[in-house]
Design an enzyme around this catalytic site. Sequence first.
Site, PDB file in Angstrom:
ATOM      1  N   THR A   1      48.381  48.188  36.598  1.00 48.87           N
ATOM      2  CA  THR A   1      47.005  48.518  36.951  1.00 48.87           C
ATOM      3  C   THR A   1      46.823  50.012  36.758  1.00 48.87           C
ATOM      4  O   THR A   1      47.719  50.802  37.064  1.00 48.87           O
ATOM      5  CB  THR A   1      46.668  48.137  38.408  1.00 48.87           C
ATOM      6  OG1 THR A   1      47.630  48.713  39.289  1.00 48.87           O
ATOM      7  CG2 THR A   1      46.659  46.633  38.597  1.00 48.87           C
ATOM      8  N   ALA A   2      45.679  50.400  36.269  1.00 47.83           N
ATOM      9  CA  ALA A   2      45.444  51.793  35.893  1.00 47.83           C
ATOM     10  C   ALA A   2      45.094  52.656  37.095  1.00 47.83           C
ATOM     11  O   ALA A   2      44.604  52.165  38.108  1.00 47.83           O
ATOM     12  CB  ALA A   2      44.322  51.868  34.853  1.00 47.83           C
TER      13      ALA A   2
ATOM     14  N   SER B   1      51.227  51.202  33.746  1.00 48.63           N
ATOM     15  CA  SER B   1      50.131  51.230  32.790  1.00 48.63           C
ATOM     16  C   SER B   1      50.186  52.481  31.917  1.00 48.63           C
ATOM     17  O   SER B   1      50.573  53.560  32.368  1.00 48.63           O
ATOM     18  CB  SER B   1      48.796  51.202  33.539  1.00 48.63           C
ATOM     19  OG  SER B   1      47.704  51.446  32.670  1.00 48.63           O
TER      20      SER B   1
ATOM     21  N   GLN C   1      53.643  49.148  30.016  1.00 44.46           N
ATOM     22  CA  GLN C   1      52.504  48.501  29.358  1.00 44.46           C
ATOM     23  C   GLN C   1      51.939  49.453  28.327  1.00 44.46           C
ATOM     24  O   GLN C   1      51.672  50.612  28.613  1.00 44.46           O
ATOM     25  CB  GLN C   1      51.441  48.123  30.396  1.00 44.46           C
ATOM     26  CG  GLN C   1      50.181  47.518  29.814  1.00 44.46           C
ATOM     27  CD  GLN C   1      49.140  48.556  29.449  1.00 44.46           C
ATOM     28  OE1 GLN C   1      49.028  49.592  30.089  1.00 44.46           O
ATOM     29  NE2 GLN C   1      48.388  48.285  28.392  1.00 44.46           N
TER      30      GLN C   1
ATOM     31  N   TYR D   1      49.200  50.396  25.147  1.00 44.83           N
ATOM     32  CA  TYR D   1      48.051  50.269  24.263  1.00 44.83           C
ATOM     33  C   TYR D   1      48.404  50.983  22.958  1.00 44.83           C
ATOM     34  O   TYR D   1      49.104  51.998  22.974  1.00 44.83           O
ATOM     35  CB  TYR D   1      46.802  50.916  24.860  1.00 44.83           C
ATOM     36  CG  TYR D   1      46.214  50.189  26.040  1.00 44.83           C
ATOM     37  CD1 TYR D   1      45.649  48.924  25.897  1.00 44.83           C
ATOM     38  CD2 TYR D   1      46.198  50.780  27.305  1.00 44.83           C
ATOM     39  CE1 TYR D   1      45.093  48.253  26.977  1.00 44.83           C
ATOM     40  CE2 TYR D   1      45.641  50.123  28.394  1.00 44.83           C
ATOM     41  CZ  TYR D   1      45.089  48.862  28.227  1.00 44.83           C
ATOM     42  OH  TYR D   1      44.544  48.206  29.298  1.00 44.83           O
TER      43      TYR D   1
ATOM     44  N   THR E   1      49.493  45.083  25.460  1.00 48.44           N
ATOM     45  CA  THR E   1      48.236  44.423  25.809  1.00 48.44           C
ATOM     46  C   THR E   1      47.448  44.170  24.536  1.00 48.44           C
ATOM     47  O   THR E   1      47.121  45.097  23.796  1.00 48.44           O
ATOM     48  CB  THR E   1      47.419  45.290  26.778  1.00 48.44           C
ATOM     49  OG1 THR E   1      48.131  45.374  28.025  1.00 48.44           O
ATOM     50  CG2 THR E   1      46.050  44.687  27.038  1.00 48.44           C
TER      51      THR E   1
ATOM     52  N   LYS F   1      50.881  40.666  26.285  1.00 45.68           N
ATOM     53  CA  LYS F   1      50.063  40.399  27.474  1.00 45.68           C
ATOM     54  C   LYS F   1      48.618  40.143  27.045  1.00 45.68           C
ATOM     55  O   LYS F   1      48.015  40.974  26.378  1.00 45.68           O
ATOM     56  CB  LYS F   1      50.116  41.588  28.430  1.00 45.68           C
ATOM     57  CG  LYS F   1      49.275  41.440  29.686  1.00 45.68           C
ATOM     58  CD  LYS F   1      49.433  42.676  30.568  1.00 45.68           C
ATOM     59  CE  LYS F   1      48.622  42.570  31.850  1.00 45.68           C
ATOM     60  NZ  LYS F   1      47.156  42.644  31.587  1.00 45.68           N
TER      61      LYS F   1
ATOM     62  N   HIS G   1      43.397  39.661  31.640  1.00 48.72           N
ATOM     63  CA  HIS G   1      43.143  41.073  31.965  1.00 48.72           C
ATOM     64  C   HIS G   1      42.397  41.193  33.299  1.00 48.72           C
ATOM     65  O   HIS G   1      41.501  42.026  33.450  1.00 48.72           O
ATOM     66  CB  HIS G   1      42.336  41.722  30.835  1.00 48.72           C
ATOM     67  CG  HIS G   1      42.602  43.192  30.670  1.00 48.72           C
ATOM     68  ND1 HIS G   1      43.237  43.711  29.564  1.00 48.72           N
ATOM     69  CD2 HIS G   1      42.339  44.248  31.458  1.00 48.72           C
ATOM     70  CE1 HIS G   1      43.323  45.035  29.677  1.00 48.72           C
ATOM     71  NE2 HIS G   1      42.780  45.383  30.817  1.00 48.72           N
TER      72      HIS G   1
ATOM     73  N   ASP H   1      49.736  36.221  35.030  1.00 47.48           N
ATOM     74  CA  ASP H   1      49.101  36.987  36.102  1.00 47.48           C
ATOM     75  C   ASP H   1      47.653  36.531  36.228  1.00 47.48           C
ATOM     76  O   ASP H   1      47.147  35.790  35.390  1.00 47.48           O
ATOM     77  CB  ASP H   1      49.186  38.505  35.857  1.00 47.48           C
ATOM     78  CG  ASP H   1      48.365  38.996  34.667  1.00 47.48           C
ATOM     79  OD1 ASP H   1      47.394  38.313  34.265  1.00 47.48           O
ATOM     80  OD2 ASP H   1      48.680  40.067  34.122  1.00 47.48           O
ATOM     81  N   GLY H   2      47.000  36.941  37.320  1.00 48.40           N
ATOM     82  CA  GLY H   2      45.594  36.612  37.502  1.00 48.40           C
ATOM     83  C   GLY H   2      45.319  35.741  38.707  1.00 48.40           C
ATOM     84  O   GLY H   2      45.680  34.561  38.720  1.00 48.40           O
TER      85      GLY H   2
END
Length: 370
Positions: A79-80, A107, A129, A131, A157, A233, A257, A288-289
């Site tokens: 989580t950011a 993140s 994680q 990007y 991601t 992810k 997400h 997740d989620g």
Amino acid sequence: MAAYICVEDYEKYALKHLPPSVRDYYKGGAGEEYSLKWNREAFKNYRIRPRFLRDVSKRDISTTVLGHKVSMPLGVAPTAMQRMAHPDGECANARAAQTAGTIFILSTISTSSIEEVAKAAPDGIKWFQLYIYIDRNVTLNLIRRAERAGFKALVLTIDAPFFGDRRADIKNKFALPSHLRFANFEDELSQRINTAKTGSSLNEYVTALFDASLSWDDVKWLKRTTTLPIILKGILTAEDARLAVENGVDGIIVSNHGARQIDSVPATIEALPEISKAVGDQVEVYMDGGVTQGIDVLKALALGAKMVFFGRPMLWGLTYNGEKGASAILELMKREIDLAFALTGKSKCCASLKDITRDMVIHASYYSCL
């Protein structure tokens, strides 16, 4: 402080005490937030079928993920910007995960750097994680730093060529508080999120810098670039899961997400069975989620997940009391998972999760047809 006994207690505290723009960023989803609601409510559609008169006096809920033993089949999702919740941010959550003996995923757009987190939790199992930026040198730098810092896997991601229609962030003109920065970057990249003049600064940052042309060729590029295991992810279909296997990834996280990208996608617990069936044991499958209870973890395991991750509950614990609050969240979830195992007639969770079988959980429609 008050005695809190479930994740919901910590959530209520956090939503009451966080600044409105931070609260809305952490809790919000895309569009009308249908999928955000479904992520949690879809768990209710699955019924547990317990078995009794089995010896459950000795239980072991530990498991093995990518060759590393963890204390329970639940880890911390990326989580950011966690320092918006507490000054210790990601470092506190990483230490809590280390103490709990489980995985922490950092993140890319964190407010604590790769090196700070590595120093804070040197003995913890940490994944990074990732990007992919338009400037590949930015991405390569992140990868090399994660490798040097002892991170054990990269979590790419794949569902965010742009960020979704997060209406609360647009209304709030969300920006990172001025005393914080994206700690994995220097100069402009660390502060650029605060330069937008209208709408969400985060959305403008992503649109300007993330590579929207990302394809399976980039997964192959990433595999050539590092020896770390690659986990994708954001997969929600069997078709993409099969492509992931074909492209040689080591793991899949079934994820939407946090329902923050495009609204009306399925809840991840709904998408999980088809993906698990499609790939079998060719790669490890995680999810997740919407996870807020130990029984949620049990259901996900029965439907094909090897490991489950959650993010928002750790933010609520962090808001409540920093590392102690984060540790409290993991401790209560560990107790709930253990209780779920005991009361369903499952005595242990071994490395292959053989004790967790598909017939333990069934869709509610089964009972309406009897």
